[in-house]
Scaffold this motif. Sequence first.
Motif, PDB file in Angstrom:
ATOM      1  N   ARG A  21      -1.897   1.275   8.812  1.00  0.00           N
ATOM      2  CA  ARG A  21      -2.806  -0.360   8.245  1.00  0.00           C
ATOM      3  C   ARG A  21      -1.031  -0.530   8.003  1.00  0.00           C
ATOM      4  O   ARG A  21      -0.819  -0.051   7.025  1.00  0.00           O
ATOM      5  CB  ARG A  21      -3.549  -0.756   7.924  1.00  0.00           C
ATOM      6  CG  ARG A  21      -5.541  -0.055   8.377  1.00  0.00           C
ATOM      7  CD  ARG A  21      -6.097   0.029   7.533  1.00  0.00           C
ATOM      8  NE  ARG A  21      -5.856   1.309   6.223  1.00  0.00           N
ATOM      9  CZ  ARG A  21      -6.634   1.239   4.988  1.00  0.00           C
ATOM     10  NH1 ARG A  21      -7.961   0.546   5.043  1.00  0.00           N
ATOM     11  NH2 ARG A  21      -5.703   2.316   4.225  1.00  0.00           N
TER      12      ARG A  21
ATOM     13  N   GLU B 199       0.863  -4.686   7.393  1.00  0.00           N
ATOM     14  CA  GLU B 199       1.500  -5.848   6.562  1.00  0.00           C
ATOM     15  C   GLU B 199       2.767  -6.008   6.699  1.00  0.00           C
ATOM     16  O   GLU B 199       3.285  -5.678   6.538  1.00  0.00           O
ATOM     17  CB  GLU B 199       1.055  -5.487   5.348  1.00  0.00           C
ATOM     18  CG  GLU B 199       1.618  -6.912   4.511  1.00  0.00           C
ATOM     19  CD  GLU B 199       0.304  -7.121   3.025  1.00  0.00           C
ATOM     20  OE1 GLU B 199       0.082  -7.800   2.169  1.00  0.00           O
ATOM     21  OE2 GLU B 199       1.491  -6.820   2.783  1.00  0.00           O
TER      22      GLU B 199
ATOM     23  N   ALA C 196       2.304   2.309  -4.534  1.00  0.00           N
ATOM     24  CA  ALA C 196       1.242   1.502  -3.401  1.00  0.00           C
ATOM     25  C   ALA C 196       1.415   0.465  -2.907  1.00  0.00           C
ATOM     26  O   ALA C 196       1.728  -0.897  -3.215  1.00  0.00           O
ATOM     27  CB  ALA C 196       0.091   1.683  -4.126  1.00  0.00           C
TER      28      ALA C 196
ATOM     29  N   GLY D 190      -0.622  -1.930  -1.489  1.00  0.00           N
ATOM     30  CA  GLY D 190      -1.455  -2.549  -1.464  1.00  0.00           C
ATOM     31  C   GLY D 190      -3.039  -2.252  -1.133  1.00  0.00           C
ATOM     32  O   GLY D 190      -3.170  -2.176  -0.727  1.00  0.00           O
ATOM     33  N   GLU D 191      -4.234  -3.750  -1.412  1.00  0.00           N
ATOM     34  CA  GLU D 191      -5.191  -3.295  -0.775  1.00  0.00           C
ATOM     35  C   GLU D 191      -5.289  -3.276   0.759  1.00  0.00           C
ATOM     36  O   GLU D 191      -5.172  -3.875   1.071  1.00  0.00           O
ATOM     37  CB  GLU D 191      -6.538  -3.982  -1.277  1.00  0.00           C
ATOM     38  CG  GLU D 191      -8.382  -3.054  -1.372  1.00  0.00           C
ATOM     39  CD  GLU D 191      -8.645  -3.931  -2.262  1.00  0.00           C
ATOM     40  OE1 GLU D 191     -10.457  -4.279  -1.912  1.00  0.00           O
ATOM     41  OE2 GLU D 191      -8.637  -5.017  -3.024  1.00  0.00           O
ATOM     42  N   ASN D 192      -6.447  -1.517   1.333  1.00  0.00           N
ATOM     43  CA  ASN D 192      -6.327  -1.624   2.676  1.00  0.00           C
ATOM     44  C   ASN D 192      -5.107  -2.175   3.367  1.00  0.00           C
ATOM     45  O   ASN D 192      -5.496  -2.462   4.927  1.00  0.00           O
ATOM     46  CB  ASN D 192      -7.383  -3.075   2.989  1.00  0.00           C
ATOM     47  CG  ASN D 192      -9.061  -2.470   2.393  1.00  0.00           C
ATOM     48  OD1 ASN D 192      -8.862  -1.897   2.113  1.00  0.00           O
ATOM     49  ND2 ASN D 192      -8.858  -3.966   2.333  1.00  0.00           N
TER      50      ASN D 192
ATOM     51  N   ASP E  51      -1.605   0.563   3.963  1.00  0.00           N
ATOM     52  CA  ASP E  51      -0.772   1.623   4.458  1.00  0.00           C
ATOM     53  C   ASP E  51       0.735   2.035   3.968  1.00  0.00           C
ATOM     54  O   ASP E  51       1.651   1.876   3.229  1.00  0.00           O
ATOM     55  CB  ASP E  51      -1.220   2.787   5.613  1.00  0.00           C
ATOM     56  CG  ASP E  51      -2.642   3.343   5.552  1.00  0.00           C
ATOM     57  OD1 ASP E  51      -3.120   3.530   4.646  1.00  0.00           O
ATOM     58  OD2 ASP E  51      -3.188   3.125   7.731  1.00  0.00           O
TER      59      ASP E  51
ATOM     60  N   SER F 270       3.803  -1.338   3.734  1.00  0.00           N
ATOM     61  CA  SER F 270       3.854  -3.169   3.674  1.00  0.00           C
ATOM     62  C   SER F 270       5.507  -3.742   3.820  1.00  0.00           C
ATOM     63  O   SER F 270       6.333  -2.526   3.591  1.00  0.00           O
ATOM     64  CB  SER F 270       3.571  -3.402   2.059  1.00  0.00           C
ATOM     65  OG  SER F 270       3.764  -4.916   2.222  1.00  0.00           O
TER      66      SER F 270
END
Length: 425
Positions: free
Chosen positions: A335, A337, A407, A409-411, A413, A415
């Motif tokens: 995933r 972003e 990290a 961010g939420e949901n 993998d 960014s």
Amino acid sequence: MRTEGVLQPATTRQKKKKLNVKRTAAVAALLLVFFVGGVLAGAWYFLSRVYNPVARPEAHNGQAVAPRINVLVMGLDGGVNGPTRSGTPVHTSRTDTMMVLSLDPELRSAGILSIPRDTRVKMSGKSGYDKITHAHVYGGPKLALETVQGLIGEPIPYYVRINFAGFVKLIDMIGGVEMTIDHNMDYDDPYQNLHIHLKAGKQVLDGEKSLQFVRYRQYPQGDIDRVKAQQKFLSALMKSFFDMNTLWKLPSIAREAANHVDTNIEPALVLTLANAARQLGREDVKMDVIPGQPADISDATGVAISYWVADQHALKKMVDLLIRGIDRDANSKVRVEVVNGTGTAGMGEKAAKNLRDLGYLVTVTNAEKPNKGPTRVIGAAANSNAVKGICREVAKFAPQATIYNRAPGENVDVSILLGVDCNLK
């Protein structure tokens, strides 16, 4: 490099000769092993005792991603003639074996794509089509590189050439290759002085018998079955070479390889390859053959010529996996972003399209304020391979892209914060 017409001092020539021998031996030890079967990691076990840099962390702030390294490996069916009276080399040797090796120093993987010698191709400076085995005859390694690049659509800056004598000698030096032959192999060709007589069954092939095995062509599908048999040989050689009894022979193997291997790989790159290759396992090397089908096609005079015609659609997928390192099935689980920090409307969607074409799951948002620095690829170290793979692709349109280990961010993998270096049009 020697300058034509200028006699260099003896001490200078001696120093350069020593450097060239060391360079050739190192390159030979490195890349010959892939020609004869993925011996690379074992060879660099020895070199790593001399050159052992600190291991690079999985991901750290500001880390750029090194590109894959592509090499054309050629086994020649004879020698290369010396210069003509005009001083121009004459390349009379065809490539009996041809394969593209792609090594990924970041993701610690390698791909080997074998090219059947009868593959139908266009060549620079030649009208019509010809067999790829003739490219070296017409223009040496330069034309061979250009032709293979045109076939697979990827740049290949480096080459390695080895002759039959070197293959035989080096197999003997590692003690032969243990493998099982499925059926009796008998073939005689007096014109090539080629005589193959191998019995079926499990056995250890010495250098001469190994050469017979990889040159045998009397298969139902001809050259395609031959290439598959060569890959079986490569796997068996990997197993034989990783025997610890071979490692102590590596210095002498490198010296002998220098007599039979020619390459344009520079010494600095050898160290990069060495550090990457010594971390490979057998399971990290993927192999396959150019997909396609046999066909008899008439030339301009009406004579039917037997070719292997590549399936371009299937070849593109294979090149993506083995040479470009793109696994769309694996990418579909990642995933991503894309955060447009460029200040230019639509730039995020353009970046997202490039990544979706590679199989990634991509969403797009806009940054709260412009990113006045270069593009950042943000992901946790646990996802380092995904982060590195994406950073490499992003660097194609944002050349200053670097990894930031945190990290995302939420949901999500990975960014991507697009910055001032993003040059998509």
